[in-house]
Scaffold this active site. Structure first.
Site, PDB file in Angstrom:
ATOM      1  CG  ASP A 112      -2.143 -17.751  -1.180  1.00 61.93           C
ATOM      2  OD1 ASP A 112      -1.252 -16.990  -1.579  1.00 61.93           O
ATOM      3  OD2 ASP A 112      -3.343 -17.640  -1.513  1.00 61.93           O
TER       4      ASP A 112
ATOM      5  CD  GLU B 268       0.694 -14.275   0.510  1.00 63.34           C
ATOM      6  OE1 GLU B 268       0.858 -13.481  -0.424  1.00 63.34           O
ATOM      7  OE2 GLU B 268      -0.324 -14.985   0.597  1.00 63.34           O
TER       8      GLU B 268
END
Length: 567
Positions: free
Chosen positions: A226, A286
Site C-alpha cells: 500500500d 501500489e
C-alpha cells in the site's frame, strides 16, 4: 480452387514475447477480494475469512491464478482496515490466525496463490508504538518511529508544513502532551487515525522485515504494498503549495511522494523474498507514479515484481489516449525487463462499469451520490466488457476486482447516512468517497443480502440492480459477463496471450485499436477494439473466437472488442 492468401496486416512492434517458462507472476491474473464485502460466514453483516474460504472454489472456476486480500489485520477500522494496529494478528471481525492459515491452505489445495496486503506508510493510532509515542516526551526514541515535529508560530500553534491530507484537511494533527499542554504535531498523509511512520528509523525497517517473514512463513505467496511511493519524505520536509489531488502526482516533486529513498527499502525486501526460493514470492507496488519511466524504477530486477498500471486505469475510453498509454507502458516496463501490470478497477476508484458511462472528457469523480447525474448503466457495461477484453489480451499481468466479472456498477445512490469513507467525512461530503465500489457481493438472487450471508445483514446496502447481476443468475448463461470473463481468462491461458509479443495493427482507423499477439510458440491472436461510432469489419482471414458483444456477421459494433485467429 485455392483460396487467396490474405495480405499481411501492417503492424508496428511494441513488445517482445516472454519465455515460455517465465515465472508465474509475469502473466498471472490475480483477483482482489475486499474481505468485508466478499462473503460473510457468521452473518454479522461484515465479510470474514471463513466466508472467503468457503467461496474459493468460485475463483478456481473463474480461472484466476491468485487472490489478493485487502487488509484483515487487527484494526479500529477508521479507514476500512488500512489503519492497522497489529500486522501480525487477524482482527476478530474477520476471524483468527487459524482462519487465515485455513484460507491459505485451502487456496493452495485449489491451485490458487495468496497475496496479502502490507500497509507500511502508516499505522493506526491504536498501534502500541503510537500509544507509546504519545506517552513519551518530544525527542524520545518512541516518537522517532513516527513523523513528530514542533509547530510553527509563537507557541507552536501552526502546523510544521502546509501539506494537505489526501482525505481532506491538513496533514498534521497537534497532540496534547502527557502534562496536558498543547504539544508537537504528527504527520498523517491520510486520516488523523493513520500516523505516518518514519522510515529513516532502523526499528521501523526491522519490524516490517519481521512482518514479511511472519506471513511468508505462514505460506503466503506475496504482498501488495500500500502507498509504496510514500514511505520516504523529502529531507527537511519543505512546504508544497499544491493540493495532493489524490494519490497521483504528475511528478516526484511532491515532497512526500516517489522520493528516491524508497528504493533501498524495496531492494532489501526483494532480497528477503528471494531467500525463500522457488516458487517465487512476489511484491506488487501500489505506486501512483507518473510518468511511466518513474514507475518503471519500482520494477527493476532487484525491487518489485509488479506495479499497478494506474495510468491505464485512469485513461478514458478514448482510442488515442489508450493507444498511447499501452505503448508507453510497455516501453517503460520493457526497459527494465519487467511485465506490465494492467488493472481497471479496485477498492479505491469508481468501478469501470460506471466510470466508462460518464463523459470521457471530464475528470473521474471520487464517488457518485444520489443527487449527482446518474450514469447510463447499459453504456457503461458495454464499454466495461470491451475494456476488459482489451486488457486481458495484453501481455503481462492483470488484476480483477471482486464483482467486476459480474459487471457490477458503482452503487451511485447510497444514502449519505450509511457512508463510512473518511474522505466523505473530512471533505464535508464534497467528495462522496469510495463506499460505492465496496458494496457486498451478490451471490444469489432472491436470497437475504443476495447470498452475502444468511441473515440479511450488510455493512453497506446493496443496490437493487445487483439482484439481476448475481452469480447464480449469470452462471452458465451464454454471453453473461461472468461467462465472458471465464472464457476470456481460459483463452488467455490457452493462447499464452500474457506471455506473447505485441504489435500494433495500423490502418484500422483513428478510433479503432488493433493488436496482434504472438505467443512464444508462434500462435497469433488478433485483437480489435472498436471505439468509433460505426461498425468496422474484421480483416480478411480473421475468424472471431471471442467478443465482448454480439457481432453482426463480420462487423464489430461500437464499443466492442473481439479476439480472432488469422487464416
Amino acid at each position: 480452387m485455392t483460396a487467396p492468401v490474405p495480405a499481411p496486416l501492417p503492424t508496428r512492434d511494441l513488445h517482445p514475447a516472454s519465455a515460455a517458462d517465465a515465472p508465474w507472476w509475469r502473466d498471472a491474473v490475480i483477483y482482489q477480494i475486499y474481505p468485508r464485502s466478499w462473503a460473510d460466514g457468521d452473518g454479522d453483516g461484515v465479510g470474514d475469512l471463513p466466508g472467503t474460504t468457503a467461496r474459493l472454489e468460485y475463483l478456481r472456476d473463474l480461472g484466476v491464478d491468485a487472490v489478493w486480500l485487502s487488509p484483515f489485520y487487527r484494526s479500529p477500522h477508521n479507514d476500512g482496515g488500512y489503519d492497522v494496529s497489529d500486522h501480525r494478528d487477524v482482527d476478530p471481525l474477520f476471524g483468527s490466525i487459524a482462519d487465515a492459515d485455513a484460507l491459505i491452505t485451502r487456496a493452495h489445495e485449489l491451485g490458487l496463490r495468496v497475496v496479502v496486503d502490507l500497509v507500511p506508510n502508516h499505522t493506526s493510532w491504536e498501534h502500541e508504538w503510537f500509544r507509546a509515542a504519545l506517552a513519551a516526551a518530544p525527542g524520545s526514541p518512541e516518537r522517532d518511529r513516527y513523523m513528530f515535529r514542533d509547530g510553527l508560530g509563537e507557541d507552536g500553534e501552526l502546523p510544521p508544513t502546509d501539506w494537505l491530507s489526501n482525505f481532506g484537511g491538513g496533514a498534521w494533527t497537534r497532540v496534547t502532551e502527557p502534562d496536558g499542554t498543547p504539544g508537537q504535531w504528527y504527520l498523517h498523509l491520510f486520516d488523523p487515525s493513520q500516523p505516518d511512520l518514519n522510515w529513516q528509523n532502523p526499528q521501523v525497517r526491522a519490524d516490517f522485515e519481521g512482518i514479511l517473514r511472519f506471513w511468508l512463513d505462514r505460506g503466503v505467496d506475496g504482498f501488495r504494498v500500500d502507498v509504496a511511493h510514500g514511505l520516504v519524505k523529502k529531507e527537511g520536509l519543505p512546504n508544497y503549495d499544491k493540493h495532493p489531488g489524490g494519490l497521483l502526482e504528475v511528478t516526484h516533486e511532491a515532497p512526500y511522494w516517489d522520493q528516491d529513498g524508497v528504493h533501498e527499502i524495496y531492494r532489501a525486501w526483494r532480497e528477503l523474498l528471494d531467500s525463500y526460493g522457488v516458487p517465487e514470492r512476489i511484491m506488487c507496488a501500489e505506486a501512483w507514479v507518473a510518468p511511466a519511466d518513474r514507475l518503471a524504477r519500482y520494477v527493476r530486477p532487484d525491487e518489485f515484481h509488479q506495479a499497478f498500471n494506474f495510468d491505464f486505469l485512469e485513461t478514458p475510453w478514448l482510442a488515442e489516449p489508450l493507444r498511447d498509454v499501452i505503448a508507453k507502458s510497455l516501453a517503460a516496463s520493457d526497459s527494465v525487463g519487467a511485465p506490465a501490470t494492467w488493472v481497471l478497477s479496485n477498492h479505491d476508484v469508481l468501478r469501470h462499469a460506471t466510470r466508462f458511462a460518464l463523459p470521457q472528457d471530464a475528470a473521474r469523480p471520487n464517488g457518485i451520490g444520489a443527487q449527482d447525474p446518474q450514469p447510463d448503466a447499459e453504456l457503461g457495461l458495454r464499454r466495461a466488457r470491451a475494456a476488459t477484453a482489451l486488457m486481458l489480451a495484453l501481455p503481462g499481468g492483470a488484476y480483477v476486482y471482486q464483482g467486476e466479472e459480474l459487471g457490477l456498477p458503482e452503487h451511485t445512490s447510497l444514502p449519505d447516512a450509511v457512508r463510512q469513507d473518511p474522505t466523505f467525512m473530512r471533505t464535508g461530503g464534497l467528495e462522496r468517497g469510495r463506499d460505492g465500489c465496496r458494496v457486498p457481493m451478490p451471490w444469489t438472487k432472491g436470497a437475504r443480502a443476495l447470498g452475502f450471508n444468511t441473515t440479511g445483514a450488510a455493512w453497506l446496502p446493496q443496490p437493487q440492480s445487483y439482484a439481476d447481476l448475481a452469480v447464480d443468475v449469470q452462471t452458465g448463461v451464454e454471453r453473461s459477463t461472468l461467462e465472458m470473463y471465464r472464457s476470456l481468462i481460459a483463452l488467455r491461458k490457452e493462447r499464452a496471450l500474457g506471455r506473447g509479443a505485441l504489435a500494433e495493427v495500423e490502418g484500422l482507423g483513428a478510433d479503432v485499436l488493433g493488436y496482434l499477439v504472438t505467443a512464444p510458440d508462434g500462435e497469433r491472436t488478433l485483437v480489435i477494439a472498436n471505439l468509433s461510432t460505426t461498425p468496422v469489419e474484421l480483416p480478411e482471414g480473421a475468424t472471431a473466437i471471442a467478443a465482448s458483444g454480439i457481432l453482426d456477421g463480420r462487423q464489430v459494433p461500437t464499443d466492442t472488442t473481439v479476439w480472432a485467429t488469422l487464416g
